[in-house]
Write an enzyme that holds these catalytic residues in place. Sequence first.
Site, PDB file in Angstrom:
ATOM      1  N   LYS A   1      19.280  45.286  76.262  1.00 37.78           N
ATOM      2  CA  LYS A   1      19.708  46.618  76.698  1.00 37.78           C
ATOM      3  C   LYS A   1      20.807  47.156  75.767  1.00 37.78           C
ATOM      4  O   LYS A   1      21.109  46.546  74.762  1.00 37.78           O
ATOM      5  CB  LYS A   1      20.149  46.559  78.165  1.00 37.78           C
ATOM      6  CG  LYS A   1      19.068  45.959  79.105  1.00 37.78           C
ATOM      7  CD  LYS A   1      17.845  46.855  79.251  1.00 37.78           C
ATOM      8  CE  LYS A   1      16.612  46.197  79.854  1.00 37.78           C
ATOM      9  NZ  LYS A   1      16.721  45.599  81.174  1.00 37.78           N
TER      10      LYS A   1
HETATM   11  C1  LIG Z   1      16.080  45.027  82.442  1.00 38.49           C
HETATM   12  C2  LIG Z   1      15.634  45.789  83.617  1.00 38.49           C
HETATM   13  C3  LIG Z   1      15.983  45.420  84.923  1.00 38.49           C
HETATM   14  C4  LIG Z   1      16.605  44.108  85.277  1.00 38.49           C
HETATM   15  O1  LIG Z   1      17.801  43.859  84.676  1.00 38.49           O
HETATM   16  P1  LIG Z   1      18.323  42.338  84.511  1.00 38.49           P
HETATM   17  O2  LIG Z   1      19.707  42.521  84.003  1.00 38.49           O
HETATM   18  O3  LIG Z   1      17.411  41.666  83.536  1.00 38.49           O
HETATM   19  O4  LIG Z   1      18.277  41.705  85.853  1.00 38.49           O
HETATM   20  C5  LIG Z   1      15.640  46.276  85.966  1.00 38.49           C
HETATM   21  N1  LIG Z   1      14.967  47.413  85.737  1.00 38.49           N
HETATM   22  C6  LIG Z   1      14.574  47.782  84.509  1.00 38.49           C
HETATM   23  C7  LIG Z   1      13.845  49.072  84.330  1.00 38.49           C
HETATM   24  C8  LIG Z   1      14.882  46.969  83.405  1.00 38.49           C
HETATM   25  O5  LIG Z   1      14.481  47.324  82.186  1.00 38.49           O
END
Ligand SMILES: *Cc1c(COP(=O)(O)O)cnc(C)c1O
Length: 398
Positions: free
Chosen positions: A198
């Site tokens: 991210k």
């Molecule tokens: C990455 C992601 C999540 C989950 O996040 P984590 O930190 O991996 O638990 C939830 N929703 C979307 C759309 C994502 O891309």
Amino acid sequence: MIRMSELAIHGGAPIRKTLLPYGKQSIDETDVEAVAEALRSEFLTTGPLVDKFERVFAEMVGAKYAVAVSSGTAALHAAASAAGLRAGDNAIVPPMSFVATANCVRYVGASVLFADVIPETLTLSTEKTARLVTAQTKAIVTVDYAGQPSDLEDLTTIAHRHGLVLIEDAAHALGATYHGRPVGSIADLTTFSLHPVKHITTGEGGVVATNDSSLATHLKAFRNHGIKVDYKQREKGMTWFYDVEGIGYNYRITDIQCALGLSQLKRLKLWIDRRRVIARAYDRAFAELPGVKPLVQLPDRESVFHLYVVLLDLNQFRAGRSEIFSALRAENIGVNVHYIPIPWHQCYRDLGFRPGQWPNAEGAYERMLSLPIFPAMMDDDVGDVITAVRKVVAYYRK
Ligand SMILES: *Cc1c(COP(=O)(O)O)cnc(C)c1O
């Protein structure tokens, strides 16, 4: 003899010698130093750096409160709980997302209804959402797919008209804006992920942003077993007593992680700029490449390009998406697919969901590819992706 023009999947020379991933974190010595400093301090877990990270983060996303937790999934779970979702309720969710977006509704015992997405942007359709609202509906969970904000104004209108809570899964959209307003300042609850792919990372981590103080209080208790007083209040009051009114979890983030988060946030703007430069280079290249269509970028919002997704016009090719995917992987381009429609997964089929009800999400899934995009990508890497896409597409064109 190996010929450059021959596809790597057929034994030709690949465009790159090593695999270019679709996303990757950027860590430098200032990050390492910040974490080392946290390790030498008094607090390893909930301490002053969690507070500081939350303050800086809240300001950056234009929210009154930011509550940091152990993952983006924990953030969604906390948001679903704060929204008051429980058994007997339902929430409306897009089928085109990572499973956690829908799972959070099930964590609190509520049911999921899937409303289809808009074909051009793959974000939740307000019109389809409005049609699904029932007396049991308590919340809408919208997703800022690929980093482009969803129709936040229309969704807010629908949500508030029916007394629903709008939760925005902005795991892709830290730093994005909608009508000039930052994502995090608009929905009732906005969740972020701090996973390494991210925009910024704390290893694992997540944040919920809100402007509502009672929601913030709920979120803080929820991440700490349901305990409402925090370590500072208890230190000040010199008291051992606390009561747990509602059940919570250990979803705490650590000071070590927040040290990294604070250090990373300093480069967020730079990184978003770089992602946008890469996206523009792709846009230019694919504007002249029939059969390869990037998602539409709407003029009233600014994406931060967590993903760069193209939709293939399969009528123009002699191969399907999976062959084109494999051919690009053989060229060492780490293409990916985001996402398998959530209701297609076994744990949703077990609830009775069947394919065929969300033509926009399902149709896009059959044709989509995510191309590599991350701030540390060099211009040469971007060039490799474009060259590889041109090479593979030329081969499979009818
Ligand atoms: C990455 C992601 C999540 C989950 O996040 P984590 O930190 O991996 O638990 C939830 N929703 C979307 C759309 C994502 O891309």
